[in-house]
Design a protein around this motif. Structure first.
Motif, mmCIF file in Angstrom:
data_model
loop_
_atom_site.group_PDB
_atom_site.id
_atom_site.type_symbol
_atom_site.label_atom_id
_atom_site.label_comp_id
_atom_site.label_asym_id
_atom_site.label_seq_id
_atom_site.Cartn_x
_atom_site.Cartn_y
_atom_site.Cartn_z
ATOM 1 N N ASP A 107 17.793 -26.834 4.404
ATOM 2 C CA ASP A 107 18.216 -26.210 3.158
ATOM 3 C C ASP A 107 19.636 -25.689 3.360
ATOM 4 O O ASP A 107 20.095 -25.508 4.491
ATOM 5 C CB ASP A 107 17.257 -25.070 2.819
ATOM 6 N N ALA A 108 20.323 -25.398 2.253
ATOM 7 C CA ALA A 108 21.710 -24.907 2.346
ATOM 8 C C ALA A 108 21.790 -23.396 2.143
ATOM 9 O O ALA A 108 21.961 -22.630 3.094
ATOM 10 C CB ALA A 108 22.597 -25.639 1.351
ATOM 11 N N ASP A 109 21.644 -22.934 0.889
ATOM 12 C CA ASP A 109 21.853 -21.518 0.582
ATOM 13 C C ASP A 109 20.803 -20.646 1.250
ATOM 14 O O ASP A 109 19.593 -20.910 1.153
ATOM 15 C CB ASP A 109 21.810 -21.299 -0.927
ATOM 16 N N HIS A 110 21.280 -19.618 1.925
ATOM 17 C CA HIS A 110 20.450 -18.646 2.639
ATOM 18 C C HIS A 110 19.792 -19.228 3.887
ATOM 19 O O HIS A 110 18.999 -18.547 4.535
ATOM 20 C CB HIS A 110 19.371 -18.038 1.725
ATOM 21 N N THR A 111 20.111 -20.470 4.207
ATOM 22 C CA THR A 111 19.633 -21.066 5.455
ATOM 23 C C THR A 111 20.829 -21.393 6.337
ATOM 24 O O THR A 111 20.999 -20.816 7.406
ATOM 25 C CB THR A 111 18.784 -22.322 5.192
ATOM 26 N N LEU A 112 21.685 -22.299 5.879
ATOM 27 C CA LEU A 112 22.907 -22.613 6.621
ATOM 28 C C LEU A 112 24.086 -21.780 6.164
ATOM 29 O O LEU A 112 24.969 -21.457 6.960
ATOM 30 C CB LEU A 112 23.259 -24.100 6.449
ATOM 31 N N ILE A 113 24.125 -21.466 4.878
ATOM 32 C CA ILE A 113 25.284 -20.764 4.331
ATOM 33 C C ILE A 113 24.849 -19.491 3.616
ATOM 34 O O ILE A 113 23.750 -19.422 3.053
ATOM 35 C CB ILE A 113 26.111 -21.681 3.404
ATOM 36 N N ASP A 144 29.358 -15.438 -0.254
ATOM 37 C CA ASP A 144 30.191 -16.300 -1.096
ATOM 38 C C ASP A 144 30.302 -15.753 -2.516
ATOM 39 O O ASP A 144 31.373 -15.791 -3.133
ATOM 40 C CB ASP A 144 29.602 -17.714 -1.141
ATOM 41 N N GLU A 145 29.196 -15.232 -3.036
ATOM 42 C CA GLU A 145 29.219 -14.715 -4.397
ATOM 43 C C GLU A 145 30.060 -13.447 -4.481
ATOM 44 O O GLU A 145 30.825 -13.260 -5.443
ATOM 45 C CB GLU A 145 27.794 -14.444 -4.883
ATOM 46 N N ARG A 146 29.964 -12.586 -3.485
ATOM 47 C CA ARG A 146 30.800 -11.378 -3.483
ATOM 48 C C ARG A 146 32.291 -11.754 -3.447
ATOM 49 O O ARG A 146 33.114 -11.138 -4.116
ATOM 50 C CB ARG A 146 30.424 -10.488 -2.308
#
Length: 251
Positions: free
Chosen positions: A26-32, A37-39
């Protein structure tokens, strides 16, 4: 396949059998780190509107984003009606974030610039989760790596561009027309890879999309549980990790 047993099959300190060709992340909250990024995107958007954002402003916007995501139903990936509208609602979510910023902080004539910049900033190269690069660079020498992510294609392409060279394929739900945990997502992915489910291992943070979807499609999975919360009863995983570097000792 029984997907409702409470089972973490790895004994502490014991490696999993080497039976996988592909590791699917998975990408969001797993690798990145999507939160970081949102902040960053909030700060950029306010700057584009000619405003300097305080920490309190950024945190208020971030809290609204999390709340709005839930209120739009975007967490309910198990519902067919949500799956059908997921990407439409994702775009709505981004617009409503800027609506909130304008309502709370009076962006005025800078609103258009803020909205444009917010979307652009969300497509910048992402902040990797701690330990991700070390784990991926080592695992890429032993396995074929892929990403499977729910998200908007343009945004994810930008966010993942610095990690992309480590991966054989990146599967983005908007491009595929279906989201995890829908079995069609995993069927499309396996067909594209010319791989069987038994030779693929899914690694992700979301029990609802990554783990449930993998299980239903016949893939083994590892739950990336950074917060250390208990594994819910009825969930089947091969292992639970709190740091991606743990994969180096079990795979």
């Amino acid at each position: 396949m029984n997907c409702v047993r409470n089972m973490c099959e790895r004994e502490p300190g014991k490696e999993l059998p080497k039976q996988y060709d592909y590791l699917i992340f998975d990408a969001d909250h797993t690798l990145i780190d999507f939160d970081a990024d949102e902040r960053r995107a909030f700060r950029a958007a306010f700057a584009a509107a000619g405003m300097q954002a305080s920490d309190a402003m950024v945190e208020a916007c971030w809290a609204f984003s999390a709340r709005n995501w839930g209120e739009l139903g975007l967490n309910n990936v198990h519902l067919p009606q949500l799956r059908a509208r997921y990407h439409e609602l994702y775009h709505t979510h981004v617009r409503e974030i800027v609506d909130y910023m304008d309502a709370m902080y009076a962006l005025g004539a800078g609103r258009a610039a803020a909205e444009h910049t917010f979307s652009q900033a969300l497509a910048l190269a992402a902040h990797p989760v701690e330990g991700a690069l070390q784990a991926l660079e080592t695992l890429a020498k032993r396995y074929r790596l892929c990403i499977a992510t729910n998200g908007l294609a343009a945004m994810q392409a930008g966010r993942l561009r610095e990690l992309a060279p480590l991966f054989e394929r990146v599967f983005v739900s908007e491009e595929m027309g279906v989201i995890k945990p829908d079995p069609a997502f995993f069927a499309h992915m396996l067909k594209a890879l010319n791989a069987t489910a038994e030779r693929c291992l899914m690694i992700g943070d979301s029990l609802a999309s990554d783990i449930a979807g993998a299980c239903a499609a016949g893939l083994d999975s590892i739950w990336f549980n950074r917060r250390g919360v208990p594994l819910p009863a009825g969930i089947r995983v091969k292992a639970v990790i709190r740091d991606l570097r743990e994969l180096l000792s079990i795979l």
